[in-house]
Write an enzyme that holds these catalytic residues in place. Structure first.
Site, PDB file in Angstrom:
ATOM      1  N   SER A 113       0.851  -1.194   0.000  1.00 40.44           N
ATOM      2  CA  SER A 113       0.000   0.000   0.000  1.00 40.44           C
ATOM      3  C   SER A 113       0.883   1.240   0.000  1.00 40.44           C
ATOM      4  O   SER A 113       2.023   1.206   0.482  1.00 40.44           O
ATOM      5  CB  SER A 113      -0.877   0.020   1.258  1.00 40.44           C
TER       6      SER A 113
ATOM      7  N   TYR B  66      -1.212  -1.157  10.341  1.00 40.77           N
ATOM      8  CA  TYR B  66      -1.382  -1.224   8.876  1.00 40.77           C
ATOM      9  C   TYR B  66      -0.147  -0.703   8.146  1.00 40.77           C
ATOM     10  O   TYR B  66       0.411  -1.371   7.273  1.00 40.77           O
ATOM     11  CB  TYR B  66      -2.642  -0.454   8.455  1.00 40.77           C
TER      12      TYR B  66
END
Ligand SMILES: NC(=O)c1ccc[n+]([C@@H]2O[C@H](COP(=O)([O-])OP(=O)(O)OC[C@H]3O[C@@H](n4cnc5c(N)ncnc54)[C@H](OP(=O)(O)O)[C@@H]3O)[C@@H](O)[C@H]2O)c1
Length: 269
Positions: A140, A154
């Protein structure tokens, strides 16, 4: 017909389902895995009808530490040799480190970090022996940016996947595996079920449309990059600019920007 075979995790929705459609359109056979078997079967039926490739469904919960070994054993049991692995399954875990249970953090690490690494470790030797392999780790843009409050691990996990992909790519080159490549795909905001699952849909709906990409060009960028042997790819011009900014802005400024914006895409409750 002797087709190549791609194993895709998190294939029941979003980016993973798009990987399945694009690899099938390229003539690859597929193994699809995720927890929702009904979704996987429906996608398998769609793809078989449209592309005529073989699609095998293996439902697994990757939060189970035994799942990667079980998957690989099932593949071997069916005589299926994996030529491409797409480590895509993932989600955001809302809340702070203070408010979440350790069991949920541990499951998050298992699904988003340990399982991709274990699957790579178990499948890489076969790829090397057959002198061909493709591994795409769906990371990401968050792996580039500063860590944020909320969804605590995350950014760490995605940063780790980027470094891991770079290392595997470098090891393949150093060991002379000229047709064996590993790429971290780093999407920004992408239309999928991700923001419904983590409960940020209402907040992220307010974000400008130019920040968002469809899954199709994201996936196409990943497949092209791994074929070219690139260790990392950031899809789309807007995401590329943001990735560059994270590298050239002074770190305190980058952190301040993430702090100011993160409540729009991270939940603290
Ligand atoms: N969408 C974005 O804006 C965005 C941006 C950057 C990176 N990403 C990354 O892209 C990847 C795919 O996400 P997406 O956007 O396509 O989200 P999505 O539409 O919600 O799809 C997530 C997939 O992961 C699977 N999954 C979740 N937990 C799992 C578990 N315990 N075991 C096995 N499979 C599991 C889900 O299947 P089941 O529920 O059926 O198990 C589903 O197929 C993720 O790694 C995410 O971090 C997304």
């Amino acid at each position: 017909m002797n087709r190549r075979l791609c194993l895709i995790t998190g294939a029941s929705a979003g980016i993973g389902a798009e990987f399945a459609r694009q690899y099938a359109a390229l003539g690859w056979n597929l193994v699809l895995t995720a927890r929702r078997e009904d979704r996987l079967q429906a996608l398998a039926d769609e793809i078989r009808t449209r592309s005529g490739v073989d699609v095998t469904v293996m439902a697994e919960d990757l939060a189970d530490p035994a799942a990667p070994a079980r998957l690989v054993a099932a593949l071997e049991g069916q005589g299926l040799a994996v030529d491409a692995l797409v480590n895509n399954a993932g989600y955001g875990l809302p809340g702070t480190f203070f408010s979440t249970r350790w069991e949920d953090q541990a499951a998050f690490l298992q699904v988003l970090y340990t399982a991709p690494i274990e699957l790579t470790h178990r499948l890489l030797p076969g790829m090397a022996a057959r002198r061909f392999g493709r591994i795409i780790n769906v990371a990401s843009l968050a792996g580039y940016a500063a860590g944020s409050a909320g969804h605590t691990l995350y950014a760490s996990v995605k940063a780790g996947l980027i470094k891991f992909s770079e290392s595997i790519n470098a090891e393949c080159d150093a060991l002379g595996h000229t047709d064996l490549h590993c790429t971290a795909l780093c999407p920004g905001f992408t239309f999928s079920e991700f923001h419904d699952v983590n409960g940020t849909r209402e907040a992220t709906k307010q974000m400008p449309s130019w920040l968002w990409m469809d899954a199709a060009p994201v996936v196409a960028a990943g497949i092209e990059a791994v074929n070219r042997g690139r260790p990392v790819v950031v899809p789309g011009p807007v995401n590329k600019v943001m990735a560059t900014l994270t590298r050239i802005l002074p770190e305190p400024l980058g952190r301040a920007m993430v702090r100011a914006q993160s409540s729009r895409y991270r939940r603290m409750d």
